[in-house]
Write a protein that holds these residues in place. Structure first.
Motif, PDB file in Angstrom:
ATOM      1  N   MET A   1       0.832  -1.205   0.000  1.00  0.00           N
ATOM      2  CA  MET A   1       0.000   0.000   0.000  1.00  0.00           C
ATOM      3  C   MET A   1       0.871   1.261   0.000  1.00  0.00           C
ATOM      4  O   MET A   1       0.575   2.236  -0.700  1.00  0.00           O
ATOM      5  CB  MET A   1      -0.934   0.010   1.214  1.00  0.00           C
ATOM      6  CG  MET A   1      -2.123  -0.933   1.103  1.00  0.00           C
ATOM      7  SD  MET A   1      -3.258  -0.492  -0.228  1.00  0.00           S
ATOM      8  CE  MET A   1      -3.997   0.997   0.429  1.00  0.00           C
ATOM      9  N   LYS A   2       1.956   1.225   0.777  1.00  0.00           N
ATOM     10  CA  LYS A   2       2.856   2.388   0.796  1.00  0.00           C
ATOM     11  C   LYS A   2       3.553   2.545  -0.553  1.00  0.00           C
ATOM     12  O   LYS A   2       3.799   3.659  -1.018  1.00  0.00           O
ATOM     13  CB  LYS A   2       3.872   2.246   1.930  1.00  0.00           C
ATOM     14  CG  LYS A   2       3.252   2.446   3.301  1.00  0.00           C
ATOM     15  CD  LYS A   2       4.292   2.335   4.403  1.00  0.00           C
ATOM     16  CE  LYS A   2       3.663   2.605   5.764  1.00  0.00           C
ATOM     17  NZ  LYS A   2       4.617   2.405   6.862  1.00  0.00           N
ATOM     18  N   LYS A   3       3.837   1.405  -1.173  1.00  0.00           N
ATOM     19  CA  LYS A   3       4.472   1.456  -2.509  1.00  0.00           C
ATOM     20  C   LYS A   3       3.494   2.066  -3.523  1.00  0.00           C
ATOM     21  O   LYS A   3       3.856   2.965  -4.292  1.00  0.00           O
ATOM     22  CB  LYS A   3       4.878   0.048  -2.935  1.00  0.00           C
ATOM     23  CG  LYS A   3       5.619  -0.013  -4.264  1.00  0.00           C
ATOM     24  CD  LYS A   3       6.061  -1.430  -4.570  1.00  0.00           C
ATOM     25  CE  LYS A   3       6.894  -1.503  -5.859  1.00  0.00           C
ATOM     26  NZ  LYS A   3       6.210  -0.994  -7.028  1.00  0.00           N
ATOM     27  N   TYR A   4       2.258   1.574  -3.501  1.00  0.00           N
ATOM     28  CA  TYR A   4       1.254   2.140  -4.420  1.00  0.00           C
ATOM     29  C   TYR A   4       1.120   3.645  -4.190  1.00  0.00           C
ATOM     30  O   TYR A   4       1.059   4.431  -5.126  1.00  0.00           O
ATOM     31  CB  TYR A   4      -0.110   1.493  -4.193  1.00  0.00           C
ATOM     32  CG  TYR A   4      -0.270   0.111  -4.769  1.00  0.00           C
ATOM     33  CD1 TYR A   4       0.015  -0.146  -6.104  1.00  0.00           C
ATOM     34  CD2 TYR A   4      -0.738  -0.945  -3.983  1.00  0.00           C
ATOM     35  CE1 TYR A   4      -0.147  -1.418  -6.629  1.00  0.00           C
ATOM     36  CE2 TYR A   4      -0.911  -2.215  -4.504  1.00  0.00           C
ATOM     37  CZ  TYR A   4      -0.611  -2.444  -5.825  1.00  0.00           C
ATOM     38  OH  TYR A   4      -0.775  -3.698  -6.346  1.00  0.00           O
ATOM     39  N   LYS A   5       1.065   4.024  -2.927  1.00  0.00           N
ATOM     40  CA  LYS A   5       0.853   5.422  -2.559  1.00  0.00           C
ATOM     41  C   LYS A   5       1.989   6.316  -3.063  1.00  0.00           C
ATOM     42  O   LYS A   5       1.753   7.431  -3.521  1.00  0.00           O
ATOM     43  CB  LYS A   5       0.739   5.508  -1.028  1.00  0.00           C
ATOM     44  CG  LYS A   5       0.660   6.897  -0.436  1.00  0.00           C
ATOM     45  CD  LYS A   5       0.544   6.781   1.082  1.00  0.00           C
ATOM     46  CE  LYS A   5       0.934   8.057   1.788  1.00  0.00           C
ATOM     47  NZ  LYS A   5       0.075   9.187   1.496  1.00  0.00           N
ATOM     48  N   ASN A   6       3.211   5.803  -3.007  1.00  0.00           N
ATOM     49  CA  ASN A   6       4.371   6.648  -3.297  1.00  0.00           C
ATOM     50  C   ASN A   6       4.929   6.488  -4.709  1.00  0.00           C
ATOM     51  O   ASN A   6       5.773   7.275  -5.130  1.00  0.00           O
ATOM     52  CB  ASN A   6       5.488   6.355  -2.280  1.00  0.00           C
ATOM     53  CG  ASN A   6       5.056   6.719  -0.862  1.00  0.00           C
ATOM     54  OD1 ASN A   6       4.435   7.753  -0.660  1.00  0.00           O
ATOM     55  ND2 ASN A   6       5.351   5.852   0.100  1.00  0.00           N
TER      56      ASN A   6
END
Lengths: 432, 95
Positions: free
Chosen positions: B60-65
């Motif tokens: 999720m953090k990867k998708y977000k960033n």
């Protein structure tokens, strides 16, 4: 949390013995509900909004009586219906009957609702048949304005079907499309906002162009638009340039795109300047308004196009215990899409449960993602989260964003895959 | 995305979603529109069920960033890191 201002209903005033504790979604510990009379919830309409309410309310079916009223026992989805027109899917692939095994305690009535009687809190089917409700959820879809376009009647069966709801004859539309001769001219009249599924006229144009190519037929598609811009416009322009160059032409309102006159016999339309456009296949997408049941029941006055609701509970303004969801409501920043209806219905159902159990309302959060196809393996989307404004009286967008206009082939293909995936998940969740 | 939209999203990402648990519940309910959390009904969208909690948070953090404008990037960039952790609690702690 938002305070639930609900005053106890009659059935809650007659408190007798204890019922039990129930759990909702393994998260909501439902408080003990003591009642002599079980609340009766009636859901009218089993499309995306109604079916979503049913799924969530079914979790408290030990506490309440749930009755679903739907005029048809098979539902044809709006999503992916353009893929049927474009010969990518068969009609049966977008038609579903509700799996009643998932709803053993729910009563289903397949009748056409004539009107709602607000005073007696009842739903009327015919002179002799009516059912009472404590809470009524209306998710009936839309109806059409008949007075906008001179010469056009929504009910005239000689017209090309508009195919903007599950009742329209999509097979007839496709047959007339298939029967077109080579080098035919297709005219699509796109309505003004707001209407159901804003990008759908342009998706339909794309998939008709794709279908004609499959039939080895040349043709020209002219979109006469009552608007000056449309959602995902740049993505569509890019897709048309890549896939349908010289096939699809778009004329905005400012350049004469607003159709005001239709002559079925002469196969022509006129714009507001009197300019004539002749076509072999004239497809009018009618201007839209809330479903007839709202007008027939006095819940909405003529001249008002959409229902005003409380964005926390989805209760109609001025009509206690009557809720509306989906395309018939004015949802402020939210578009009229299946994803929106699904998201809104979750809030409606969860907060109706909270109301019945005298819990506080949840502060709503909504999501919309709307996919559009330009070919069977090319799609793009727009997404946004929504919340309420500070005054908690309307829904605002937290900023929408769409697919990159210059997305490469693999990105388009991946979005097509996701679009089918979203659809499969949704229909499995709600109907199968 | 223009500059105003960026700051608009940034403002809401740190001020609105990082709130109540019930709001997180609703966010997760909206995830279910595409990712069924109980039964795998499609292979066309990656399953959340097959992930563990840490992997979910990482993704999720990867998708977000990532800023690649994919559907998940557009959906997750409004969420704060705290939202993502709370979503993970909600989804995986009950299993």
């Amino acid at each position: 949390m938002i305070k639930n201002k609900f005053s106890r209903r009659k059935f809650l005033s007659n408190i007798a013995g204890n019922l039990a504790f129930f759990f909702l979604s393994n998260a909501f510990l439902l408080k003990r509900l003591n009642a002599k009379t079980r609340p009766k919830i009636v859901i009218v309409g089993l499309g995306i909004g109604g079916a979503t309410c049913l799924k969530y309310l079914n979790k408290i079916s030990d506490l309440v009586d749930i009755i679903v009223v739907e005029k048809q026992n098979e539902y044809q989805t709006g999503p992916l219906s353009n893929l049927v027109i474009g010969d990518i899917l068969k009609r049966k692939e977008i038609c579903f009957k509700i799996n009643k095994k998932k709803y053993e305690k729910v009563k289903f009535i397949y009748e056409n609702v004539i009107a709602i009687d607000v005073k007696s809190k009842s739903v009327r089917f015919s002179k002799d048949l009516k059912i009472n409700y404590d809470f009524l959820i209306l998710s009936p879809g839309i109806s059409y304005k008949n007075d906008i376009l001179q010469g056009y009647s929504v009910t005239d069966k000689k017209n090309i079907p508009h195919c903007w709801d599950g009742e329209s004859n999509i097979i007839k539309f496709k047959k007339r499309l298939t029967d077109l001769e080579n080098n035919s001219k297709i005219i699509i009249s796109s309505p003004d906002y707001p209407y159901r599924c804003p990008p759908a006229p342009y998706e339909r144009a794309s998939l008709i162009a794709n279908y004609l190519r499959k039939l080895n037929k040349k043709g020209k598609i002219l979109i006469l638009d009552s608007k000056n811009s449309f959602t995902k416009q740049e993505n569509y322009f890019r897709e048309w340039k890549i896939n349908y160059s010289e096939v699809i032409e778009w004329i905005p309102r400012r350049k004469g795109g607003k159709v005001t006159f239709y002559d079925q016999k002469k196969n022509l339309v006129k714009n507001s300047d009197g300019q004539i456009f002749r076509g072999d296949f004239i497809h009018i997408i009618p201007e839209q308004k809330a479903a007839n049941i709202f007008y027939d029941s006095g819940l909405l006055n003529e001249g008002k196009d959409w229902c005003q609701i409380n964005p926390i509970s989805f209760e109609l303004h001025d009509f206690r215990d009557i809720y509306a969801v989906g395309d018939s409501i004015d949802a402020w920043a939210m578009p009229k899409s299946a994803f929106s209806a699904n998201s809104q219905a979750k809030v409606l159902a969860i907060n109706l449960i909270n109301k019945i159990l005298e819990k506080e309302y949840v502060d709503p959060v909504f999501l919309n993602t709307c996919y559009s196809f330009s070919k069977e393996d090319r799609a793009f989307s727009i997404s946004a989260w929504y919340r309420l404004n500070v005054k908690k009286d309307k829904i605002i967008s937290l900023g929408s964003s769409e697919s990159n206009v210059n997305a490469n082939n693999s990105d388009r293909k991946l979005e097509a895959k996701h679009a089918f995936g979203w659809y499969e998940t949704m229909v499995n969740d709600l109907f199968i | 995305m223009n500059k105003i939209s960026f700051y608009f999203i940034l403002f809401f990402s740190i001020s609105l979603f990082a709130g109540e648990d019930q709001t997180i519940n609703l966010i997760v309910e909206n995830c279910k529109s595409c990712h069924n959390l109980n039964i795998e009904t499609t292979k066309k969208i990656p399953s959340i069920n097959n992930l563990d909690k840490d992997e979910f948070v990482r993704l999720m953090k990867k998708y977000k960033n990532d800023n690649d404008n994919s559907v998940m990037n557009r959906i997750s960039r409004v969420l704060s890191n705290r939202d993502i952790l709370k979503m993970a609690d909600k989804i995986y702690d009950k299993k």
